[in-house]
Write an enzyme that holds these catalytic residues in place. Sequence first.
Site, mmCIF file in Angstrom:
data_model
loop_
_atom_site.group_PDB
_atom_site.id
_atom_site.type_symbol
_atom_site.label_atom_id
_atom_site.label_comp_id
_atom_site.label_asym_id
_atom_site.label_seq_id
_atom_site.Cartn_x
_atom_site.Cartn_y
_atom_site.Cartn_z
ATOM 1 N N CYS A 176 -36.876 -0.856 15.884
ATOM 2 C CA CYS A 176 -36.184 -0.649 17.229
ATOM 3 C C CYS A 176 -35.436 0.575 17.133
ATOM 4 O O CYS A 176 -35.566 1.321 18.229
ATOM 5 C CB CYS A 176 -35.339 -1.855 17.366
ATOM 6 S SG CYS A 176 -36.212 -3.304 17.809
ATOM 7 N N ARG A 213 -22.307 -6.866 12.315
ATOM 8 C CA ARG A 213 -23.248 -6.185 13.437
ATOM 9 C C ARG A 213 -24.723 -6.257 12.679
ATOM 10 O O ARG A 213 -25.530 -6.567 13.407
ATOM 11 C CB ARG A 213 -23.009 -4.829 13.778
ATOM 12 C CG ARG A 213 -23.735 -4.208 14.431
ATOM 13 C CD ARG A 213 -23.544 -5.007 16.088
ATOM 14 N NE ARG A 213 -24.473 -4.690 17.012
ATOM 15 C CZ ARG A 213 -25.695 -5.321 17.038
ATOM 16 N NH1 ARG A 213 -26.102 -5.930 16.232
ATOM 17 N NH2 ARG A 213 -26.732 -4.588 18.063
ATOM 18 N N CYS A 251 -28.217 -8.678 14.235
ATOM 19 C CA CYS A 251 -29.708 -8.106 14.376
ATOM 20 C C CYS A 251 -30.721 -8.835 13.387
ATOM 21 O O CYS A 251 -31.612 -9.394 13.796
ATOM 22 C CB CYS A 251 -29.723 -6.669 13.964
ATOM 23 S SG CYS A 251 -29.588 -5.696 15.338
ATOM 24 N N CYS A 256 0.770 -1.197 0.089
ATOM 25 C CA CYS A 256 -0.028 0.157 -0.026
ATOM 26 C C CYS A 256 1.026 1.163 0.043
ATOM 27 O O CYS A 256 0.508 2.278 -0.459
ATOM 28 C CB CYS A 256 -0.910 -0.008 1.129
ATOM 29 S SG CYS A 256 -1.892 -1.400 1.446
ATOM 30 N N HIS A 316 0.413 4.947 -1.801
ATOM 31 C CA HIS A 316 -0.433 5.675 -0.960
ATOM 32 C C HIS A 316 0.451 6.446 0.089
ATOM 33 O O HIS A 316 -0.055 7.426 1.140
ATOM 34 C CB HIS A 316 -1.523 5.154 -0.022
ATOM 35 C CG HIS A 316 -2.560 4.447 -0.934
ATOM 36 N ND1 HIS A 316 -3.560 5.280 -1.815
ATOM 37 C CD2 HIS A 316 -2.812 3.194 -1.363
ATOM 38 C CE1 HIS A 316 -4.243 4.222 -2.298
ATOM 39 N NE2 HIS A 316 -3.878 3.184 -2.106
#
Lengths: 142, 258
Positions: B177, B215, B219, B73, B77
Amino acid sequence: MWNLALLLVVLALAVPAARAQQVVGDAIPTSLTGQPGDAGRGRAIVASRNLGLCLLCHSGPIAEERFQGNLAPSLAGAGSRWSEEQLRLRIVDGARLNPDTIMPPYYRTGGLQRVARNFQGKTILSAGQVEDVVAYLATLRD
Amino acid sequence: MMRLRIGLCLASVFVASLALAQGGIDKRRSGYQDMGPSLQKMQDDGTANPGMLFVQLGAQAWATPAGAANKACVDCHGASGATMKGVALRYPAIPEGADTPADLEARINLCRTANQKAAPLPPESRELLSLSAYVAHQSRGQPIAPPDDPRLAPFRERGAALWAARQGQLNLSCAACHDDNAGKKLAGVTIPEAHPTGYPVYRLEWQTLGSLKRRLRNCLVGIRAESYAYDSPEYVMLELFLMERARGMAFEAPAVRP
């Protein structure tokens, strides 16, 4: 026209695997099993975090469960507010009374989207478990 | 007299910040604000935040050549990572030459396949999480700033529709929710507003760093809905919607959450 026919076929196939219940007004007058439920078993279902799930949203007079929700009304006094027949419809499919409710439909399999494979075609509670919960809630009197 | 003036000045700043804190201007809450002081301290302290370990691993990966091109990288960069400042604030975005949006992880993998001639890193792999944590960390403290690219609008709108759609055996939507009942208690846990301010995030429940996709999948499992595959566009659409919803909020990556 063909689309309509297809839709009807799909709807017919989507009819809940759960047994049809007779809704009268805001209630289901007869037991889903033909038998009365067991309030003791119902209490255990209500208290269970992975079976009834009730206390995730509701609070209730179950002191040993310390972490209770406040998204929904307390279950205390539910048996004074509602008859067993009214409680039964509210558990089976509360959306029949309020389309915007966040109360899950405990005894319906139709009209649900993207249900996880292991739960497809299954109700959250069995007919007997619904009756147990009805019997327990009916005992919660102010 | 001077003292009184300074006192009045401080008082007015205090009143203004109190008004701000009480929602006079911005009522949105990061999940950070719902955590106890010990977890907040863990996030804030670079030596206590477990996510910082991944940032360090990411810094190493950033400098390590990979793929048939044997490029690192740093070769394009720069060594400091400072060129990545602000990048995480504006993803998902549409990469040059593409016509669909990519999230930050997909963008990192695009660099790997196109420039390093290396295999893409698997989702939730330590190396991919480390590189995204390293890049995201460069934007810490800055306000979330989605790009004003009109091509993103239809994807974001689909994300908004997904957010509002009921699904799963429990027949719930994200909005039921996290919009309608945020701040209330689900069992003992405060429902957060679900702003993606700190991803990748170190979740104590996971005992590791994880992506927003992971995440979201948690749910979906909770409402007993089928999870989307890790490479599904639905996650990118939801993230586009959520980043717009969190526009201007301070970026916290790598955040700590219970």
